[in-house]
Write an enzyme that holds these catalytic residues in place. Structure first.
Site, PDB file in Angstrom:
ATOM      1  N   SER A 185       9.218   5.242   4.748  1.00 34.73           N
ATOM      2  CA  SER A 185       8.440   6.420   5.121  1.00 34.73           C
ATOM      3  C   SER A 185       9.310   7.650   4.922  1.00 34.73           C
ATOM      4  O   SER A 185      10.357   7.788   5.568  1.00 34.73           O
ATOM      5  CB  SER A 185       7.989   6.300   6.582  1.00 34.73           C
ATOM      6  OG  SER A 185       7.201   7.406   6.965  1.00 34.73           O
ATOM      7  N   ARG A 212      -5.571  -0.171   3.824  1.00 43.28           N
ATOM      8  CA  ARG A 212      -5.207   0.182   2.448  1.00 43.28           C
ATOM      9  C   ARG A 212      -4.630  -1.000   1.669  1.00 43.28           C
ATOM     10  O   ARG A 212      -4.498  -0.919   0.447  1.00 43.28           O
ATOM     11  CB  ARG A 212      -4.204   1.347   2.459  1.00 43.28           C
ATOM     12  CG  ARG A 212      -4.813   2.680   2.876  1.00 43.28           C
ATOM     13  CD  ARG A 212      -3.864   3.843   2.666  1.00 43.28           C
ATOM     14  NE  ARG A 212      -2.691   3.782   3.521  1.00 43.28           N
ATOM     15  CZ  ARG A 212      -2.615   4.277   4.754  1.00 43.28           C
ATOM     16  NH1 ARG A 212      -3.675   4.873   5.289  1.00 43.28           N
ATOM     17  NH2 ARG A 212      -1.494   4.194   5.462  1.00 43.28           N
ATOM     18  N   GLU A 241       0.860  -1.191   0.000  1.00 43.59           N
ATOM     19  CA  GLU A 241       0.000   0.000   0.000  1.00 43.59           C
ATOM     20  C   GLU A 241       0.890   1.232   0.000  1.00 43.59           C
ATOM     21  O   GLU A 241       2.076   1.171   0.360  1.00 43.59           O
ATOM     22  CB  GLU A 241      -0.945  -0.010   1.204  1.00 43.59           C
ATOM     23  CG  GLU A 241      -0.292   0.027   2.570  1.00 43.59           C
ATOM     24  CD  GLU A 241      -0.004   1.433   3.095  1.00 43.59           C
ATOM     25  OE1 GLU A 241      -0.612   2.398   2.618  1.00 43.59           O
ATOM     26  OE2 GLU A 241       0.863   1.542   3.977  1.00 43.59           O
ATOM     27  N   PHE A 280       2.590  15.255  12.977  1.00 42.46           N
ATOM     28  CA  PHE A 280       2.097  15.238  11.604  1.00 42.46           C
ATOM     29  C   PHE A 280       0.680  15.801  11.527  1.00 42.46           C
ATOM     30  O   PHE A 280       0.357  16.595  10.639  1.00 42.46           O
ATOM     31  CB  PHE A 280       2.128  13.825  11.043  1.00 42.46           C
ATOM     32  CG  PHE A 280       1.450  13.689   9.703  1.00 42.46           C
ATOM     33  CD1 PHE A 280       2.039  14.221   8.568  1.00 42.46           C
ATOM     34  CD2 PHE A 280       0.214  13.086   9.590  1.00 42.46           C
ATOM     35  CE1 PHE A 280       1.412  14.135   7.332  1.00 42.46           C
ATOM     36  CE2 PHE A 280      -0.420  12.997   8.365  1.00 42.46           C
ATOM     37  CZ  PHE A 280       0.177  13.520   7.239  1.00 42.46           C
ATOM     38  N   HIS A 308       6.487   7.014  18.568  1.00 45.00           N
ATOM     39  CA  HIS A 308       5.685   7.195  17.362  1.00 45.00           C
ATOM     40  C   HIS A 308       4.473   8.082  17.604  1.00 45.00           C
ATOM     41  O   HIS A 308       4.056   8.829  16.703  1.00 45.00           O
ATOM     42  CB  HIS A 308       5.210   5.867  16.772  1.00 45.00           C
ATOM     43  CG  HIS A 308       4.522   6.055  15.456  1.00 45.00           C
ATOM     44  ND1 HIS A 308       3.154   6.158  15.322  1.00 45.00           N
ATOM     45  CD2 HIS A 308       5.029   6.228  14.200  1.00 45.00           C
ATOM     46  CE1 HIS A 308       2.842   6.353  14.055  1.00 45.00           C
ATOM     47  NE2 HIS A 308       3.961   6.403  13.352  1.00 45.00           N
ATOM     48  N   HIS A 337       4.536   7.451   2.560  1.00 43.84           N
ATOM     49  CA  HIS A 337       5.093   6.152   2.937  1.00 43.84           C
ATOM     50  C   HIS A 337       4.585   5.068   2.006  1.00 43.84           C
ATOM     51  O   HIS A 337       3.601   5.235   1.283  1.00 43.84           O
ATOM     52  CB  HIS A 337       4.836   5.820   4.421  1.00 43.84           C
ATOM     53  CG  HIS A 337       3.520   5.194   4.736  1.00 43.84           C
ATOM     54  ND1 HIS A 337       2.840   5.449   5.899  1.00 43.84           N
ATOM     55  CD2 HIS A 337       2.753   4.287   4.086  1.00 43.84           C
ATOM     56  CE1 HIS A 337       1.725   4.734   5.934  1.00 43.84           C
ATOM     57  NE2 HIS A 337       1.650   4.030   4.842  1.00 43.84           N
TER      58      HIS A 337
END
Length: 350
Positions: A219, A178, A143, A306, A299, A320
């Site tokens: 990423s 995805r 994906e 973000f 993370h 990514h």
């Protein structure tokens, strides 16, 4: 609003998505689109390793040799070149190649020039380390996600175009949703990493056998065209939290299921740094990657940062790609690399 899963890859769903059908994402994102002729892709990470700074020129010459081997009819459809320093203090240059047709990759790999160079006894005595880490996912096994719609990097460069705005992003679990294969398969890990030839502690030639559903994430962040405000946004706000997360996975990844994590920066032919970086992460499974992404403070800080900036992005390009692959479509080979390189660190010695 489109689904991230293209129509020709849609099938009856036996596993549910993480969000209801009326979910709407908080900001626009896109995925790469490829027609039905793309059934598999090859992602090859071809590395050169050295510790002595005096070997940098020799390492760059090898990179040039690899890139020159791409000039023939079986060349990859896209490639780029990166540099990073690993946890043991070794410099690593990596040529990353993408083939839309696995048969073309096989022809390149079996060409006399490539075989003769890789198999030469000189590789064992020239003072450099080498590795080839290659996976070949099917179209249903990868994906993508982009915050922009043009000049796609990585695997996007071998696809045919870009989607409209997609539904499956902005929530935990959207990465899995995805994947076309997620409609009916959990993509669970099966088996263990194993050393099948050589001894990492001795050096020389080592081969590691993978297992089903190793996950690979790339990423990226690219700020070549960013103006002062966005450059500061990346360098002063995003990069510090990103670096902390990447360093954690580099140094402590084994505890959370990350076999190898490299935070790399793109370089030109002379080794000069360019305004693009990305991480290359190999994980035991997509599930282990998800657990870290959803729960680990390193993370969560990246994700929160973000979300704060996503709607205001203009020239700062974030993206990514994530894939899984069957064991039979994975190759991990090393020559004279230190024993913690790549997949060797966590592989079982038989």
């Amino acid at each position: 609003m489109e689904s991230a899963i293209d129509t020709h890859l849609t099938c009856p769903r036996t596993l549910t998505r993480r969000v209801p059908d009326d979910y709407r994402p908080p900001f626009p994102m896109w995925v790469g689109r490829a027609d039905e002729s793309l059934t598999d892709v090859v992602m090859a990470y071809l590395g050169v390793q050295y510790r002595d700074p005096d070997r940098k020129r020799a390492a760059l010459d090898v990179v040039a040799l690899i890139v020159a081997s791409f000039d023939g009819e079986h060349r990859p459809d896209h490639h780029d070149v990166t540099w990073h320093v690993d946890a043991d203090g070794f410099d690593n240059l990596i040529v990353v190649g993408y083939w839309r047709d696995p048969a073309q990759h096989c022809e390149w790999l079996r060409s006399a020039a490539v075989v003769d160079w890789w198999d030469s006894p000189e590789r064992l005595s020239d003072g450099l380390g080498y590795f080839r880490e290659t996976i070949a996912p099917r179209a249903e096994q990868f994906e993508t996600l982009y915050a922009f719609t043009d000049d796609l990097p990585g695997v996007g460069a071998v696809m045919d175009g870009i989607s409209g705005e997609i539904e499956e992003h902005g929530y935990w679990g959207s990465m899995r949703d995805r994947f076309p294969i997620s409609q009916h398969d959990w993509m669970s890990a099966a088996g263990e990493l194993r050393i099948v030839a050589g001894d990492p502690d001795v050096g020389g030639r080592v081969v590691v056998a993978g297992h089903d559903n190793i996950a690979l994430i790339r990423s990226g962040q690219e700020w070549r065209a960013a103006q002062a405000e966005e450059r500061s946004l990346y360098l002063d706000e995003i990069l510090p939290t990103l670096t902390a997360g990447m360093d954690f996975l580099r140094d402590n990844g084994a505890a959370v299921g990350c076999y190898s994590n490299r935070f790399v920066q793109s370089i030109d032919a002379d080794g000069n740094l360019e305004d693009e970086s990305y991480n290359i992460g190999h994980w035991r499974s997509l599930d282990r990657l998800e657990r870290w992404a959803e729960s680990h403070p390193t993370h969560l800080r990246i994700f929160t940062t973000f979300f704060k900036v996503a709607e205001g992005l203009d020239k700062l390009r974030l993206y990514h790609e994530v894939s899984v692959a069957d064991a039979k479509n994975q190759v991990f080979e090393y020559i004279n690399c230190h024993p913690r390189t790549g997949m060797m660190r966590d592989a079982i010695r038989s």
